[in-house]
Design a protein around this motif. Structure first.
Motif, PDB file in Angstrom:
ATOM      1  N   VAL A   6       0.810  -1.222   0.000  1.00  0.00           N
ATOM      2  CA  VAL A   6       0.000   0.000   0.000  1.00  0.00           C
ATOM      3  C   VAL A   6       0.842   1.271   0.000  1.00  0.00           C
ATOM      4  N   TYR A  17      -5.725   4.456   3.519  1.00  0.00           N
ATOM      5  CA  TYR A  17      -5.469   3.674   2.320  1.00  0.00           C
ATOM      6  C   TYR A  17      -5.530   2.174   2.626  1.00  0.00           C
ATOM      7  N   GLU A  18      -5.039   1.784   3.814  1.00  0.00           N
ATOM      8  CA  GLU A  18      -5.095   0.380   4.184  1.00  0.00           C
ATOM      9  C   GLU A  18      -6.541  -0.085   4.376  1.00  0.00           C
ATOM     10  N   TYR A  63      -7.809  -0.515   0.944  1.00  0.00           N
ATOM     11  CA  TYR A  63      -7.267  -1.756   0.375  1.00  0.00           C
ATOM     12  C   TYR A  63      -8.074  -2.957   0.854  1.00  0.00           C
TER      13      TYR A  63
END
Length: 588
Positions: free
Chosen positions: A452, A476-477, A480
């Motif tokens: 990521v 962002y994780e 994801y």
């Protein structure tokens, strides 16, 4: 299609009903195949059946479902036949008249699992000498029924279960439209048995190879190469695994094409390698092959399976392909003559069998996903190892049955774990993920969570990205995690020879009704590292994305890019994309 066992079957709770047909007296005698004689000759017993379950999307009147089922029985001669014990102990097969009957409710006792109630019904109704040895069951719920069709294995194989389901759905549709549910006639399995008997005897070379393979297993049918514990019938342990998902399956198939062999040959090569590593011996297994040797039998129901033996001592793809071809050739002759020196099939505790079915290549199709269709096996006691592979549009799946002993758990479990890990590794290292550009080689693969930060850096590396990317990495994780939970998405990374991430893109498969039910490939977030641009990587990535979309059934690719990215507009135009629509966005 999911392979499962009645103990693992996913069933809704509802009223369990079965259809009792009316059976007349035994009539004309029919020929008995080699495998039928072996199977039925073992006697009446529970757990000798196979089944297929599927869900209907809306309630169906029971009389309409019964009319459709009677049309299926009328079409297929084997469903209008019964076995009876002969005076010499040998099973006899006879035609029988089957007429309409009545629905009965099978009571589910307080605290009893639906699976256990269904199992009890099918164990009783689908034993070898039952009259008839097949059963239509329905689990009625408010949102629609789950249908289960089952039959003793002597009358059906896995291909046959698809034929039965397809024919039942076709007849039901006719009834619901006010038409006759009658189906066109199909050749009966008894005709196939007669045709096999009329074939010339196997050549001497086939007899010799059978003798060699059996000798390698101690003059019995091949056995699992590792200890299974006590050599007596034990409670079974069943493992159901999804081996390769749709994308890894495509990559694995691409490697098979590159090697000039079938997907099965590559799997046999992996099994050969694992067997040599863990047991120090060649792979030897009973290998069922179908005997629907021409299109005459494609729409028929019966046990169109005969057993062969597979011996593979070399994991090279070509050698494995040759081993499969030889097994098919060895199974293409009547077994009664071949196995006569051994007094019939020389079975022994620990027998090892490997079955393979590629549903993508069968001429018989049902909407397995929409119907939530599942192949269902019975629960039995066993002293051997049976492995079923099914390959379909969703990937490669397996079911394995073995004795539930400490030794078998350890040895079969290790063998399976090692095999599955090997197949997944081969898929992810296959030519299907390679991008070759001159003397450079890049690899496309699914992004991992650890990737990521590198993906965020790529997304940030331009004049637009710098202004809108680069927030807290935890966001962002989370994104994801959401992307990877949905199999419609493929978040790709591109790595160079040094394993550095040099590109990314997100691919999404979008089914829809417009354009005649077109499935679309949506391409987003295409980025190439600044140091790698203008080398053709972007073009290769998009070509790979198009292959990915086609494999998933997409016939239209679409991409969006910011209006100010003029170079990107030119890039997509060179790849054949037309600026035919206006994209609109708004903040929410």
């Amino acid at each position: 299609m999911r392979l499962t066992n009645v103990a693992h079957l996913r069933l809704p709770f509802g009223r369990l009903l079965g259809y009792d047909v009316t059976v007349g007296r035994a009539g004309r005698s029919l020929p008995v195949s080699f495998d039928q004689r072996r199977h039925v000759g073992a006697g009446d017993r529970a757990g000798s059946w196979m089944a297929l379950s599927f869900r209907l999307s809306a309630p169906v009147p029971l009389d309409e479902l019964a009319a459709a089922w009677m049309a299926v029985i009328e079409r297929h001669g084997t469903l209008r036949s019964i076995f009876v014990p002969g005076e010499d102990g040998e099973p006899r097969l006879h035609e029988v008249e089957i007429l309409a009957g009545a629905w009965v409710e099978h009571v589910i006792a307080p605290g009893q699992a639906v699976n256990d109630a269904l199992r009890a019904v099918l164990d009783r109704a689908c034993s070898p000498y039952a009259r008839p040895s097949h059963r239509l069951c329905v689990l009625e719920t408010a949102v629609g029924p789950t249908v289960v069709v089952a039959a003793d294995h002597s009358h059906v194989d896995m291909w046959s279960m698809l034929v039965i389901a397809r024919d039942l759905l076709a007849a039901l549709a006719a009834v619901q439209q006010g038409r006759s549910p009658s189906l066109p006639p199909a050749p009966a399995f008894a005709e196939h048995t007669r045709a096999l008997r009329d074939r010339p005897p196997a050549p001497a070379e086939v007899h010799r190879r059978w003798a060699e393979v059996l000798a390698g297993s101690g003059n019995v049918m091949p056995r699992f190469p590792l200890s299974l514990g006590e050599a007596t019938l034990q409670e079974e342990r069943v493992e159901v695994r999804d081996v390769l998902d749709v994308d890894d399956s495509a990559a694995f198939s691409a490697q098979a094409r590159e090697d000039g062999v079938s997907t099965l040959a590559l799997v046999v090569g992996a099994m050969t390698e694992v067997t040599q590593e863990l047991a120090g011996t060649a792979l030897r297994a009973v290998f069922p092959v179908h005997s629907r040797y021409d299109t005459t039998w494609h729409d028929s129901v019966g046990w169109f399976i005969t057993n062969s033996v597979l011996e593979s001592a070399d994991s090279d793809p070509r050698a494995s392909a040759d081993a499969v071809k030889e097994a098919v050739r060895m199974g293409s002759w009547p077994l009664a003559d071949i196995l006569r020196p051994w007094g019939g099939m020389p079975e022994a505790p620990g027998m090892f069998a490997i079955s393979w079915l590629d549903l993508r290549r069968l001429p018989v199709r049902v909407d397995a996903t929409g119907l939530e269709a599942q192949y269902v096996g019975a629960t039995i006691r066993t002293d051997g190892v049976m492995l079923w592979f099914v390959l379909d549009e969703a990937g490669l799946h397996l079911r394995c049955r073995y004795p539930d002993t400490p030794e078998a758990r350890r040895h079969v479990g290790t063998w399976l774990d090692t095999l599955i890990a090997r197949l997944r590794a081969r898929a992810r290292a296959s030519v299907g993920g390679l991008l070759r550009l001159g003397d450079r080689t890049y690899r496309v693969q699914r992004a991992g969570r650890a990737d990521v930060p590198a993906l965020v850096a790529l997304l940030s590396d331009d004049e637009i990205g710098r202004a809108r990317e680069g927030f807290d990495i935890a966001r962002y994780e989370e994104a994801y995690d959401a992307v990877t939970r949905d199999p419609a998405h493929y978040l790709a990374v591109v790595r160079d020879e040094a394993d550095r991430i040099v590109g990314t893109m997100q691919l999404t498969i979008i089914p829809g009704l417009s354009r005649g039910g077109t499935t679309r490939l949506q391409i987003e977030g295409v980025r190439v590292a600044a140091t790698e641009r203008s080398r053709g990587i972007g073009t290769a990535m998009l070509e790979w994305a198009h292959y990915h979309g086609r494999h998933r059934g997409a016939t239209l690719a679409q991409v969006t890019t910011d209006r100010v990215r003029e170079r990107a507009h030119a890039f997509y135009a060179r790849l054949g994309y037309e600026n035919s629509h206006v994209g609109l966005k708004r903040a929410l």
